[in-house]
Write an enzyme that holds these catalytic residues in place. Structure first.
Site, short mmCIF file in Angstrom:
data_model
loop_
_atom_site.label_atom_id
_atom_site.label_comp_id
_atom_site.label_asym_id
_atom_site.label_seq_id
_atom_site.Cartn_x
_atom_site.Cartn_y
_atom_site.Cartn_z
N ASP A 15 -20.26 10.59 42.09
CA ASP A 15 -20.87 10.07 43.32
C ASP A 15 -22.01 9.11 43.03
O ASP A 15 -22.50 8.43 43.93
CB ASP A 15 -21.46 11.25 44.12
CG ASP A 15 -20.40 11.98 44.92
OD1 ASP A 15 -19.50 11.32 45.44
OD2 ASP A 15 -20.49 13.22 45.01
C1 BGC Z 1 -25.98 14.02 43.30
C2 BGC Z 1 -24.50 14.19 43.20
C3 BGC Z 1 -23.96 14.48 44.55
C4 BGC Z 1 -24.38 13.42 45.55
C5 BGC Z 1 -23.80 13.76 46.89
C6 BGC Z 1 -26.35 13.00 44.34
O1 BGC Z 1 -27.73 12.94 44.47
O2 BGC Z 1 -26.52 13.69 42.04
O3 BGC Z 1 -24.18 15.22 42.30
O4 BGC Z 1 -22.57 14.57 44.52
O5 BGC Z 1 -25.78 13.32 45.58
O6 BGC Z 1 -24.51 13.43 47.96
C1 NOJ Z 2 -21.22 16.87 43.28
C2 NOJ Z 2 -20.19 16.54 44.30
O1 NOJ Z 2 -20.01 17.62 45.16
C3 NOJ Z 2 -18.89 16.18 43.67
O2 NOJ Z 2 -17.97 15.80 44.64
C4 NOJ Z 2 -19.09 15.08 42.67
O3 NOJ Z 2 -17.87 14.80 42.10
C5 NOJ Z 2 -20.12 15.47 41.63
N1 NOJ Z 2 -21.33 15.84 42.29
C6 NOJ Z 2 -20.40 14.35 40.64
O4 NOJ Z 2 -21.13 13.33 41.20
#
Ligand code: BGC
Ligand code: NOJ
Length: 813
Positions: A487
């Site tokens: 993400d």
């Molecule tokens: C996080 C991710 C997460 C994303 C979703 C980010 O700040 O590092 O792990 O999936 O937010 O909103």
């Molecule tokens: C948490 C999110 O829930 C997941 O969808 C994503 O793949 C990972 N973070 C990595 O960014």
């Protein structure tokens, strides 16, 4: 290495983790509830409850990120003379003579002892009921008569957990309660559009109560010293606005050796629109009375508890291994499967790191979670697939998240995460392989929940594949969109504005050349699955069409996705390489190594082996494999959130446990059992538990999303426990690829990949209407099944053909 203090231990026989010191390095929590009514509970009884949706239907209030940590919960205050204490130590923090918290399968038991009194509370949510039971047992272990004053405490949340935290100009005037006997009802907003209320009941006469927080606590006091408790006098307050609470007051006399049970019940009720009131302004309590009468004695509660335990006996009987290695067996047989159920239920919504208001059910997250859960309750996985697919758009793109209460796509986040569609194939294929239920493909499923837009689920899978093919970039690799699995790799969302979210800022799709090797690998893996599914269901033309696309993707990866020693990660907006030796930082990323090795792209030319070696060389450290290396040391506008994190944390070179299993599966497919095992054991909670309780900080019985990586200030420190795709991936990896018991359309494929030190082991696997007892004799081999004997007769190949009944299988490697 500093001496690591221990805070608890596993009790495998009871399937519990036993915490023996309340001052754990971070609250160690558990989840109660299996379907609609859920609670989070810490080892000191902190946490909260909600119905279906942690944002829209929050029942009790909790304060995240507060001082002290873990503020708000179900608290029992026991006043014994001048001493006030709680069985879970908090909030009074009166030193206890004994403390123990046992987190089990959907229940928690907290026991405290002080001055000859034992208070033990069993917390659980009975099956199919919308309530949390708190069975408190008070026992006098002294030789004198004890006269105790008992106060219960819950604080109501005004339903919507988000507005509860911000709209005080309204909230301080809406709170309403009713009191009837030993039941306190919370009915805020019931007078208007809500048709639900909550209640807090105890199955004993009470000698007083409180429902107004300020009156009970005192404006300048804390949960640790509420006025009413300290004075030993309830105020019988009736809340009008401000902050409604529920507190019962009970005077308890116990002879030496005597013990008494009290059943407290936190319940949730919904009424029909025309049956809301029994008199003007008076809520209809019929359903509440009925629910209470089902759980108003110790016997009834014990029976409900036995039913819950029986459910877990059954669920954990589906896949059971005996390897003789306790640390492995307890994770496979108990905790990993348990965590899978929890992630299936909660996606990434509510934990002690997820506030429950920001994120509903993730499209990609839920598809992965169900792979860890489908063997347990397949019909629920089936429903989930339909719910998820119903949030897809007609072009194959999808809402990134949806709300569990409404099942509607979340507009705050929207779509544009280009890996999302592929995951629907991943989830659906796993469901069919487990159940043999191809009929799911014919289910009519809408787009964006619009009635009238229904097409078959199979059509949804098809447009999912097509969405990738229709969004290819200059190297014929998949365009990344807002992001792929990562993400935080936001290659089209340029942001200099700290007030905007990296994920939802403008997605500059015009003219972008940003492509993802992670999606390329994912597309090849799920594409092969899709082709096999088409063939299986007689859609040969479609199979051939997609095979071509898969082959083309493989070619594109070989041509434009290989960096010499590993797979590239991506191309940026301008078409420049990411995750290449040419880059100054983040030369190598784990996601593309995982997916391209799982896809076995270029295995014949040694690409897979080289990539796996590079993971060992550049990504691996004592605590697992980091996401990228070296870490980014500065913010890169073209890359987005990934480079916003300090070195070694989260997506910037943290050990993102979720993706370690991808490489482990790559190792397994390549037959490198020693390497697969050593990567696996590094992030296996039971191994970490033994070594690093203090350093690791978070719960030692489940995986966390991220462990600080080798570039971090404190490598090995865990964060974001519980709700992570790591659960499902650890399960998928160990059950299917390491232990090698893999459900397939026509039976169970046996293909273990083990360290050469592995000894004989047995897996009991229920599969559809069959029961298999499979014993594997590794004979020092890491891979390669030589002989499979089914019920005494050798079979051809390695797939045990499915047939109902009991079977014994002997496998020689
Ligand atoms: C996080 C991710 C997460 C994303 C979703 C980010 O700040 O590092 O792990 O999936 O937010 O909103
Ligand atoms: C948490 C999110 O829930 C997941 O969808 C994503 O793949 C990972 N973070 C990595 O960014």
């Amino acid at each position: 290495m500093e001496q690591q203090k221990r805070y608890g231990h596993f009790d495998d026989q009871h399937r519990e983790y036993v915490i023996t010191d309340p001052q754990t390095p971070w609250p160690w929590i558990n989840y109660l509830g299996n379907e609609d009514f859920f609670s989070l509970i810490s080892n000191t009884a902190g946490g909260y409850s909600f119905y279906k949706d942690a944002k829209f239907r929050r029942i009790t209030r909790y304060r995240y990120n507060n001082v002290p940590m873990d503020n708000g919960g179900r608290y029992f205050y026991i006043k014994d003379g001048d001493t006030v204490w709680n069985p879970g130590w908090k909030p009074c923090k009166t030193p206890l003579d004994f403390y123990e918290c046992r987190h089990g399968m959907s229940y928690t038991r907290i026991t405290g002892r002080k001055d000859g009194v034992e208070a033990s509370v069993l917390f659980f949510v009975p099956l199919k009921k919308w309530c949390e039971v708190q069975k408190l047992t008070l026992k006098n272990e002294s030789s004198a008569v004890k006269k105790l004053k008992l106060f219960s405490f819950e604080e109501w949340c005004l339903w919507n957990a988000a507005t509860d935290m911000e709209n005080f100009q309204r909230n301080f005037s809406t709170g309403e309660v009713e009191i009837e006997g030993s039941t306190i009802y919370h009915k805020t907003e019931y007078r208007e559009r809500r048709n639900h209320y909550a209640f807090y009941h105890v199955n004993a006469p009470i000698q007083g109560y409180d429902t107004d927080r300020e009156t009970f606590v005192g404006l300048y006091n804390e949960f640790a010293n509420p006025d009413a408790v300290m004075e030993g006098k309830p105020r019988n307050s009736h809340a009008h606005g401000w902050s409604p609470i529920a507190s019962h007051y009970i005077e308890v006399e116990l002879k030496p050796g005597e013990s008494k049970d009290f059943v407290f019940l936190l319940g949730y009720i919904e009424n029909e629109q025309d049956e809301k009131f029994e008199a003007p302004q008076v809520i209809n309590k019929k359903k509440a009375h009925a629910l209470i009468s089902e759980l108003d004695t110790t016997e009834k509660v014990d029976k409900a508890f036995a039913e819950l335990n029986a459910l877990w006996d059954n669920l954990l009987n589906i896949y059971k291994v005996r390897t003789g290695n306790d640390k492995l067996d307890r994770m496979v047989n108990i905790w990993n499967q348990y965590q899978c159920m929890v992630t299936f239920n909660f996606s990434r919504s509510a934990s002690f790191f997820e506030s429950g208001v920001g994120r509903g059910m993730g499209f990609r997250d839920s598809n992965q979670d169900l792979v860890g859960f489908v063997h347990q309750i397949p019909p629920r996985a089936r429903q989930r697939i339909i719910d998820i697919a119903s949030t897809q758009f007609p072009d194959g793109g999808c809402y990134h998240q949806y709300q569990p209460l409404t099942k509607r796509g979340n507009n705050d986040i929207g779509g544009g995460f280009n890996d999302d569609p592929c995951w629907l194939i991943f989830g659906t294929v796993a469901y069919i392989k487990e159940t043999g239920d191809f009929s799911i493909l014919d289910e009519m499923v809408p787009f964006d929940n619009q009635p009238g837009s229904e097409v078959t689920l199979f059509e949804h899978l098809k447009i999912s594949m097509d969405h990738v093919i229709k969004n290819l970039g200059p190297h014929m690799l998949p365009l990344i969109g807002r992001a792929d699995w990562n993400d935080c790799l936001n290659l089209n969302c340029f942001s200099w504005d700290p007030n905007e979210s990296f994920q939802t800022t403008e997605n500059v799709s015009e003219g972008t050349k940003a492509e993802s090797l992670m999606i390329a690998g994912l597309f090849v893996v799920t594409g092969k699955d899709y082709v096999a599914l088409c063939k299986k269901t007689g859609k040969d033309d479609e199979a051939a069409r997609m095979q071509k696309a898969v082959d083309a993707m493989i070619d594109a990866v070989k041509k434009h996705g290989w960096d010499g020693e590993w797979y590239l990660r991506a191309y940026d907006f301008y078409g420049r390489k990411i995750g290449s030796n040419e880059n100054d930082e983040a030369k190598i990323f784990i996601e593309s190594q995982g997916w391209c090795t799982m896809a076995e792209i270029g295995a014949e030319d040694g690409l897979v082996a080289k990539s796996l070696d590079s993971c060992k060389k550049y990504l691996e450290c004592e605590h697992g494999m980091v996401l990228n290396n070296p870490a980014f040391s500065k913010y890169i506008y073209e890359y987005g959130e990934i480079s916003s994190y300090p070195e070694g944390y989260k997506e910037n070179a943290g050990i993102f446990c979720h993706n370690n299993p991808w490489v482990i599966i790559g190792e397994c497919l390549a037959g490198r059992g020693n390497d697969a095992w050593s990567h696996y054991a590094k992030i296996l909670p039971s191994y970490v538990e033994e070594k690093y309780q203090t350093l690791h900080k978070v719960e030692p019985y489940v995986n966390c999303q991220m462990v600080a990586g080798k570039d971090a200030f404190k490598p090995g420190e865990g964060k974001n426990s519980w709700l992570t795709g790591t659960a499902a991936w650890m399960w998928y990896t160990v059950s299917e690829f390491i232990l090698g018991i893999k459900p397939d359309y026509d039976g169970i494929r046996i293909d273990p990949c083990l360290p050469e030190t592995a000894t004989d082991y047995t897996v009991q696997r229920k599969f559809r209407d069959a029961d298999y007892e499979i014993t594997i004799h590794p004979n020092g081999a890491q891979k390669g099944v030589k002989k499979v004997v089914l019920d005494g007769s050798p079979i051809e190949g390695t797939v045990i053909p499915y047939s109902a009944g009991k079977h014994v299988v002997e496998v020689t490697m």
